[in-house]
Design an enzyme around this catalytic site. Structure first.
Site, PDB file in Angstrom:
ATOM      1  N   SER A 126       9.895   4.773  -5.343  1.00 41.54           N
ATOM      2  CA  SER A 126       8.925   4.392  -4.301  1.00 41.54           C
ATOM      3  C   SER A 126       9.592   4.265  -2.941  1.00 41.54           C
ATOM      4  O   SER A 126      10.777   3.901  -2.861  1.00 41.54           O
ATOM      5  CB  SER A 126       8.299   3.035  -4.663  1.00 41.54           C
ATOM      6  OG  SER A 126       7.441   2.604  -3.625  1.00 41.54           O
ATOM      7  N   TYR A 154       9.487  -5.651  -6.869  1.00 41.35           N
ATOM      8  CA  TYR A 154       9.034  -4.270  -7.137  1.00 41.35           C
ATOM      9  C   TYR A 154      10.051  -3.276  -6.567  1.00 41.35           C
ATOM     10  O   TYR A 154      10.497  -2.353  -7.252  1.00 41.35           O
ATOM     11  CB  TYR A 154       7.645  -4.056  -6.532  1.00 41.35           C
ATOM     12  CG  TYR A 154       7.115  -2.647  -6.677  1.00 41.35           C
ATOM     13  CD1 TYR A 154       6.731  -2.147  -7.917  1.00 41.35           C
ATOM     14  CD2 TYR A 154       6.995  -1.814  -5.572  1.00 41.35           C
ATOM     15  CE1 TYR A 154       6.247  -0.852  -8.051  1.00 41.35           C
ATOM     16  CE2 TYR A 154       6.507  -0.524  -5.692  1.00 41.35           C
ATOM     17  CZ  TYR A 154       6.131  -0.041  -6.931  1.00 41.35           C
ATOM     18  OH  TYR A 154       5.657   1.239  -7.056  1.00 41.35           O
TER      19      TYR A 154
HETATM   20  P1  NDP Z   1      -1.545   4.029 -12.049  1.00 40.46           P
HETATM   21  O1  NDP Z   1      -1.793   2.574 -12.238  1.00 40.46           O
HETATM   22  O2  NDP Z   1      -2.697   4.944 -11.874  1.00 40.46           O
HETATM   23  O3  NDP Z   1      -0.640   4.604 -13.215  1.00 40.46           O
HETATM   24  C1  NDP Z   1       0.330   3.835 -13.868  1.00 40.46           C
HETATM   25  C2  NDP Z   1       0.578   4.462 -15.213  1.00 40.46           C
HETATM   26  O4  NDP Z   1       1.614   3.726 -15.868  1.00 40.46           O
HETATM   27  C3  NDP Z   1      -0.650   4.448 -16.103  1.00 40.46           C
HETATM   28  O5  NDP Z   1      -0.776   5.698 -16.712  1.00 40.46           O
HETATM   29  C4  NDP Z   1      -0.322   3.380 -17.131  1.00 40.46           C
HETATM   30  O6  NDP Z   1      -0.872   3.759 -18.390  1.00 40.46           O
HETATM   31  C5  NDP Z   1       1.182   3.468 -17.187  1.00 40.46           C
HETATM   32  N1  NDP Z   1       1.796   2.262 -17.718  1.00 40.46           N
HETATM   33  C6  NDP Z   1       1.789   1.007 -17.211  1.00 40.46           C
HETATM   34  N2  NDP Z   1       2.427   0.174 -18.030  1.00 40.46           N
HETATM   35  C7  NDP Z   1       2.849   0.908 -19.093  1.00 40.46           C
HETATM   36  C8  NDP Z   1       3.566   0.639 -20.285  1.00 40.46           C
HETATM   37  N3  NDP Z   1       3.981  -0.601 -20.585  1.00 40.46           N
HETATM   38  N4  NDP Z   1       3.819   1.656 -21.131  1.00 40.46           N
HETATM   39  C9  NDP Z   1       3.392   2.891 -20.859  1.00 40.46           C
HETATM   40  N5  NDP Z   1       2.718   3.232 -19.755  1.00 40.46           N
HETATM   41  C10 NDP Z   1       2.455   2.248 -18.881  1.00 40.46           C
HETATM   42  O7  NDP Z   1      -0.580   4.096 -10.773  1.00 40.46           O
HETATM   43  P2  NDP Z   1       0.297   5.287 -10.141  1.00 40.46           P
HETATM   44  O8  NDP Z   1      -0.111   6.600 -10.640  1.00 40.46           O
HETATM   45  O9  NDP Z   1       0.293   5.040  -8.682  1.00 40.46           O
HETATM   46  O10 NDP Z   1       1.743   4.905 -10.679  1.00 40.46           O
HETATM   47  C11 NDP Z   1       2.645   5.844 -11.218  1.00 40.46           C
HETATM   48  C12 NDP Z   1       4.028   5.540 -10.687  1.00 40.46           C
HETATM   49  O11 NDP Z   1       4.068   5.753  -9.285  1.00 40.46           O
HETATM   50  C13 NDP Z   1       4.480   4.095 -10.904  1.00 40.46           C
HETATM   51  O12 NDP Z   1       5.827   4.076 -11.346  1.00 40.46           O
HETATM   52  C14 NDP Z   1       4.379   3.487  -9.511  1.00 40.46           C
HETATM   53  O13 NDP Z   1       5.270   2.414  -9.343  1.00 40.46           O
HETATM   54  C15 NDP Z   1       4.748   4.685  -8.661  1.00 40.46           C
HETATM   55  N6  NDP Z   1       4.343   4.626  -7.263  1.00 40.46           N
HETATM   56  C16 NDP Z   1       3.013   4.530  -6.902  1.00 40.46           C
HETATM   57  C17 NDP Z   1       2.664   4.458  -5.565  1.00 40.46           C
HETATM   58  C18 NDP Z   1       1.240   4.318  -5.112  1.00 40.46           C
HETATM   59  O14 NDP Z   1       1.008   4.082  -3.914  1.00 40.46           O
HETATM   60  N7  NDP Z   1       0.255   4.479  -5.982  1.00 40.46           N
HETATM   61  C19 NDP Z   1       3.679   4.515  -4.507  1.00 40.46           C
HETATM   62  C20 NDP Z   1       5.026   4.647  -4.998  1.00 40.46           C
HETATM   63  C21 NDP Z   1       5.333   4.699  -6.323  1.00 40.46           C
HETATM   64  P3  NDP Z   1      -1.495   2.771 -19.485  1.00 40.46           P
HETATM   65  O15 NDP Z   1      -2.035   1.574 -18.763  1.00 40.46           O
HETATM   66  O16 NDP Z   1      -2.544   3.610 -20.138  1.00 40.46           O
HETATM   67  O17 NDP Z   1      -0.359   2.466 -20.402  1.00 40.46           O
END
Ligand code: NDP
Length: 246
Positions: free
Chosen positions: A141, A154
């Site tokens: 990030s 974070y």
């Molecule tokens: P979402 O919340 O849409 O996606 C997060 C994903 O992580 C979901 O598919 C969720 O699936 C999964 N997840 C969460 N906890 C677990 C777990 N314990 N085991 C397996 N899967 C897990 O957010 P984003 O798409 O934005 O996030 C994706 C990545 O991008 C993250 O690492 C986030 O930190 C990073 N990011 C996002 C930014 C933003 O502005 N959106 C900016 C910078 C980085 P499920 O709940 O089905 O398990």
């Protein structure tokens, strides 16, 4: 293009950046192996990709459980014969000042964002070593590049992952293993919905995301760019943010 025929496992593929990456890579000819906890969403995504002519399978994966990552990697090898890339994308965000002492939230972020990547390394590295090639892509990030109030833990988890990848790069000899850290800025996903307790602040951030956040497809294209390089080229760090982000 080097993507067609590659086998790519993606954690956190049930929404946001992970789901967009799965769609994009499958459309470019990769076989995708999807992991997350919400299997109903994964099943829909697999069906969507297959209907469009792509190849996809899915498994329930909680990245805090090392065995689940092994299941994901084993599924790739069983169904498609190998694993070329692991995209460690699953992540959570819990935003608060350190003085709020959200010890539970800190632990949850370390468990998912840092240990989740370590569990992926533990599962994929033996396969990469056996194959003589592999690529670990992590979604970190811009929070780790510019530390702002409420984001210290974070950001710390994301910088820990950056450090792990550089360590892995230093330890891998002969160019057999590639590592890439993708640093997105604001992206319109569900991440913020669980990140902030105060409903007023949450709505403000959601509003900002809606106004200037990137479509997750933009990050998917950045990930595809890193994966699509020839074997002797490594994209180490890639930052992608909205032009209007501070
Ligand atoms: P979402 O919340 O849409 O996606 C997060 C994903 O992580 C979901 O598919 C969720 O699936 C999964 N997840 C969460 N906890 C677990 C777990 N314990 N085991 C397996 N899967 C897990 O957010 P984003 O798409 O934005 O996030 C994706 C990545 O991008 C993250 O690492 C986030 O930190 C990073 N990011 C996002 C930014 C933003 O502005 N959106 C900016 C910078 C980085 P499920 O709940 O089905 O398990």
């Amino acid at each position: 293009m080097t993507i067609p025929g590659k086998v790519v496992a993606i954690t956190g593929a049930s929404s946001g950046i992970g789901a967009a990456t799965a769609r994009h890579l499958a459309a470019l000819g990769a076989s995708v192996v999807l992991g997350a906890r919400r299997t109903d969403r994964l099943d829909h995504l697999v069906a969507e990709i297959e209907t469009a002519g792509g190849r996809a399978v899915a498994a329930r994966v909680d990245v805090t459980a090392p065995d689940d990552l092994r299941t994901l990697v084993d599924l790739a090898v069983e169904r498609f014969g190998r694993l070329d890339v692991l995209v460690g994308n699953a992540g959570i965000s819990r935003l608060s000042t350190l003085a709020e002492l959200d010890v539970e939230g800190w632990s949850a972020m370390v468990d998912v964002n840092v240990k989740g990547i370590l569990h992926g390394i533990a599962a994929a590295l033996p396969v990469f070593t056996h194959q003589g090639s592999g690529h670990l892509v992590t979604v970190v990030s811009t929070s780790g590049l510019k530390i702002t109030p409420t984001q210290a833990v974070y950001a710390g988890t994301k910088n820990a992952v950056r450090t792990l990848l550089e360590g892995l790069r230093q330890e891998s000899t002969g160019g057999a293993l590639r590592t890439t850290s993708i640093s997105p800025g604001y992206v319109r996903t569900e991440l913020v919905d669980q990140a902030i307790d105060d409903p007023t602040v949450r709505e403000q951030v959601q509003q900002t995301m809606a106004e200037i956040g990137l479509d997750p497809g933009a990050v998917a294209r950045a990930i595809a760019f890193a994966i699509d390089q020839p074997d002797d080229v490594e994209i180490g760090d890639l930052t992608i943010r909205p032009t209007r982000q501070d």
